[in-house]
Design an enzyme around this catalytic site. Sequence first.
Site, PDB file in Angstrom:
ATOM      1  N   ASP A 151       0.859  -1.164   0.000  1.00  0.00           N
ATOM      2  CA  ASP A 151       0.000   0.000   0.000  1.00  0.00           C
ATOM      3  C   ASP A 151       0.904   1.225   0.000  1.00  0.00           C
ATOM      4  O   ASP A 151       2.056   1.158   0.409  1.00  0.00           O
ATOM      5  CB  ASP A 151      -0.925  -0.018   1.239  1.00  0.00           C
ATOM      6  CG  ASP A 151      -2.076   0.995   1.084  1.00  0.00           C
ATOM      7  OD1 ASP A 151      -2.932   1.038   1.968  1.00  0.00           O
ATOM      8  OD2 ASP A 151      -2.084   1.741   0.070  1.00  0.00           O
ATOM      9  N   ASP A 206      -7.942  -7.145   1.604  1.00  0.00           N
ATOM     10  CA  ASP A 206      -6.919  -7.252   2.652  1.00  0.00           C
ATOM     11  C   ASP A 206      -7.521  -6.705   3.941  1.00  0.00           C
ATOM     12  O   ASP A 206      -8.326  -5.750   3.886  1.00  0.00           O
ATOM     13  CB  ASP A 206      -5.673  -6.425   2.302  1.00  0.00           C
ATOM     14  CG  ASP A 206      -5.844  -4.981   2.752  1.00  0.00           C
ATOM     15  OD1 ASP A 206      -6.374  -4.169   1.954  1.00  0.00           O
ATOM     16  OD2 ASP A 206      -5.470  -4.667   3.916  1.00  0.00           O
ATOM     17  N   CYS A 234     -12.434 -27.000  10.968  1.00  0.00           N
ATOM     18  CA  CYS A 234     -11.222 -26.372  10.438  1.00  0.00           C
ATOM     19  C   CYS A 234     -10.070 -27.370  10.349  1.00  0.00           C
ATOM     20  O   CYS A 234      -9.899 -28.223  11.214  1.00  0.00           O
ATOM     21  CB  CYS A 234     -10.816 -25.200  11.342  1.00  0.00           C
ATOM     22  SG  CYS A 234      -9.335 -24.328  10.783  1.00  0.00           S
ATOM     23  N   CYS A 251      -6.214 -26.207  15.089  1.00  0.00           N
ATOM     24  CA  CYS A 251      -7.412 -27.017  15.332  1.00  0.00           C
ATOM     25  C   CYS A 251      -7.112 -28.507  15.307  1.00  0.00           C
ATOM     26  O   CYS A 251      -7.836 -29.304  15.916  1.00  0.00           O
ATOM     27  CB  CYS A 251      -8.482 -26.685  14.289  1.00  0.00           C
ATOM     28  SG  CYS A 251      -9.092 -25.005  14.477  1.00  0.00           S
ATOM     29  N   HIS A 282      -5.033 -19.819  12.989  1.00  0.00           N
ATOM     30  CA  HIS A 282      -6.400 -20.276  12.725  1.00  0.00           C
ATOM     31  C   HIS A 282      -7.214 -19.220  11.974  1.00  0.00           C
ATOM     32  O   HIS A 282      -7.874 -19.506  10.968  1.00  0.00           O
ATOM     33  CB  HIS A 282      -7.118 -20.647  14.030  1.00  0.00           C
ATOM     34  CG  HIS A 282      -8.588 -20.786  13.825  1.00  0.00           C
ATOM     35  ND1 HIS A 282      -9.157 -21.895  13.220  1.00  0.00           N
ATOM     36  CD2 HIS A 282      -9.597 -19.913  14.052  1.00  0.00           C
ATOM     37  CE1 HIS A 282     -10.458 -21.716  13.105  1.00  0.00           C
ATOM     38  NE2 HIS A 282     -10.759 -20.517  13.604  1.00  0.00           N
TER      39      HIS A 282
HETATM   40  N1  LIG Z   1      -4.020   3.743  -0.075  1.00  0.00           N
HETATM   41  C1  LIG Z   1      -5.183   3.456   0.575  1.00  0.00           C
HETATM   42  N2  LIG Z   1      -5.214   2.478   1.529  1.00  0.00           N
HETATM   43  C2  LIG Z   1      -6.380   2.230   2.199  1.00  0.00           C
HETATM   44  C3  LIG Z   1      -6.390   1.273   3.246  1.00  0.00           C
HETATM   45  C4  LIG Z   1      -7.580   1.057   3.956  1.00  0.00           C
HETATM   46  N3  LIG Z   1      -7.844   0.269   5.045  1.00  0.00           N
HETATM   47  C5  LIG Z   1      -9.146   0.515   5.324  1.00  0.00           C
HETATM   48  N4  LIG Z   1      -9.828   0.002   6.351  1.00  0.00           N
HETATM   49  C6  LIG Z   1      -9.189  -0.821   7.373  1.00  0.00           C
HETATM   50  C7  LIG Z   1     -10.116  -0.671   8.559  1.00  0.00           C
HETATM   51  C8  LIG Z   1      -9.862  -1.678   9.617  1.00  0.00           C
HETATM   52  C9  LIG Z   1      -8.895  -1.419  10.604  1.00  0.00           C
HETATM   53  C10 LIG Z   1      -8.694  -2.373  11.631  1.00  0.00           C
HETATM   54  C11 LIG Z   1      -9.455  -3.549  11.671  1.00  0.00           C
HETATM   55  C12 LIG Z   1      -9.217  -4.562  12.736  1.00  0.00           C
HETATM   56  C13 LIG Z   1      -9.941  -4.209  14.034  1.00  0.00           C
HETATM   57  O1  LIG Z   1     -11.282  -4.513  13.922  1.00  0.00           O
HETATM   58  C14 LIG Z   1     -10.431  -3.779  10.679  1.00  0.00           C
HETATM   59  C15 LIG Z   1     -10.627  -2.846   9.646  1.00  0.00           C
HETATM   60  N5  LIG Z   1      -9.714   1.396   4.466  1.00  0.00           N
HETATM   61  C16 LIG Z   1      -8.760   1.761   3.593  1.00  0.00           C
HETATM   62  C17 LIG Z   1      -8.770   2.689   2.551  1.00  0.00           C
HETATM   63  C18 LIG Z   1      -7.572   2.935   1.865  1.00  0.00           C
HETATM   64  C19 LIG Z   1      -7.503   3.944   0.829  1.00  0.00           C
HETATM   65  O2  LIG Z   1      -8.509   4.621   0.491  1.00  0.00           O
HETATM   66  N6  LIG Z   1      -6.301   4.173   0.230  1.00  0.00           N
HETATM   67 ZN   LIG Z   2      -8.363 -23.743  12.709  1.00  0.00          ZN
END
Ligand SMILES: Nc1nc2cc3nc(NCCc4ccc(CCO)cc4)[nH]c3cc2c(=O)[nH]1
Ligand SMILES: [Zn+2]
Length: 372
Positions: A94, A268, A306, A311, A337
Site C-alpha cells: 500500500d 486485505d 477447520c 485445530c 487459525h
Molecule cells: N491507499 C489506501 N489504503 C487504504 C487502506 C484502507 N484500510 C481501510 N480500512 C481498514 C479498517 C480496519 C482497521 C482495523 C481492523 C481490525 C480491528 O477490527 C479492521 C478494519 N480502508 C482503507 C482505505 C484505503 C484507501 O482509500 N487508500
Molecule cells: Zn483452525
Amino acid sequence: MSAIRYELIKKCKQTGARLGRVYTPHGYFDTPAFMPVGTQATVKGMSPDELKSIEAGIILSNTYHLHIRPGEDIIKEAGGLHKFMNWDRPILTDSGGFQVFSLGDFRKIEEEGVTFKSHVDGSKKFLSPESAIKIQNKLGADIIMAFDECIPYPAEFHYVKKSVERTTRWAKRCIKAHENPETQALFGIVQGGMYKELRRQSAYELLELDFPGYAIGGLSVGEPAEEMYEMLECTVPLLPEDKPRYLMGVGSPDYLVEGAIRGIDMFDCVLPTRIGRNGTVLTSRGRMIIRDALYARDQSPIDPDCDCYACKNFTRSYIRHLIKAKEVLGIRLTTWHNLRFLLNLMKNVREAIKEDRLLDFRNEFFKNFGYN
Ligand SMILES: Nc1nc2cc3nc(NCCc4ccc(CCO)cc4)[nH]c3cc2c(=O)[nH]1
Ligand SMILES: [Zn+2]
C-alpha cells in the site's frame, strides 16, 4: 506489456462474482483472494513457510511503515522485499495514503504531498506521489498502489470533490514517477466518499489513465455496511472486466462474501491477525472469545470444521490458557487459525462461483455464522 495479467476464468450466473487468476512476476494467485497483512515485512507471528502451509497466495506490506523503519534503502540492499523477508510469492504494497492519516500524527495535506510526524519517533516526514512510488520501486512489490487521499468518514460533498480531483492529479504524477511498470503493476485507487456521482467521476478519471488494476479506496472507514455495498454497486460496474478489482481494508467474513458477490477480486484486512492477538477467533458458528472462562475446560478444537494446525493439535482449554498467560504460542495459534479460516472462506467462495451457487453459499454461511 504490464507486470501482471488477469485471467477471467468464470463469471457466476447467480451474482456479479468472478473466478479469476492474477499472474505476477512471482507467480499467480487465485481470485477472489484474501491477502494477509504483513505491515512491517512480516505477517505477525507467522513464518513464510507457515503462510505457504495455509495457502496464502499473496501478502500485503506497507510503504508508510517500511519507509519509517528500517527504511527502503536497507530493503533495497537486501535485494528487495521478497529477499528481505524470504517470501518468494506475490507481494502488494500500500502507498501510505491511508496509514499517514490513520497512524501518523498527520500535519498537513497540500497539492505537493502530505507532511506528518512519525508514529515511531515523532520526527517530521513527507510523502508525495513521487516519493511514495520511489519507495515502492525500491521495495520491489509485484503490485504497488497509487498515492491517494483516503477521505475520512463522514465528509462534505465539496471537500470530497476537491479531494477526488487531487487524487486524480496525484495518480498522473504516480504514473510519471513509476520506474518499472513492466515488473511492478501500479493500481489506481477510486475515491469519492459516499457520493455516487463522485465515485463515478473518480472512476472515469482513473479509467482514462489505463491502470493494470483498480482499487476501491475510501471504504471500511466507519461507514455502515449498506453504504459500502451501495458504493460498490455504483463503482464496480464501471471498472474493466479484464482487470482485477481490489477493495482496500476489507474485511470481516460478511464483507468478503458480499464484496465477492459484487465483483471484487482482492481483499486485505488486519482483522484476522488483529483480533487473533486479542484472543478472539473466527469459527463457522461465529466469533469466539477464547479467553472467556466458558472455554477453561473445553477440550474441543477451536473449530471442528477447520483443518488448520491449531485445530488439529490443540484444544480451546489449552489455547485459552496460553492467551491468559500471554504465552507467545497463544497468539501464534489464534492468528494461524483466523488466517486459515478466511483463506478457506475464499476457497469456498471460489468453489461456489465455479458451481454457480454463491448466493446459496452466502445464505448458508450467514445462517451458521450468526449474521442476519
Ligand atoms: N491507499 C489506501 N489504503 C487504504 C487502506 C484502507 N484500510 C481501510 N480500512 C481498514 C479498517 C480496519 C482497521 C482495523 C481492523 C481490525 C480491528 O477490527 C479492521 C478494519 N480502508 C482503507 C482505505 C484505503 C484507501 O482509500 N487508500
Ligand atoms: Zn483452525
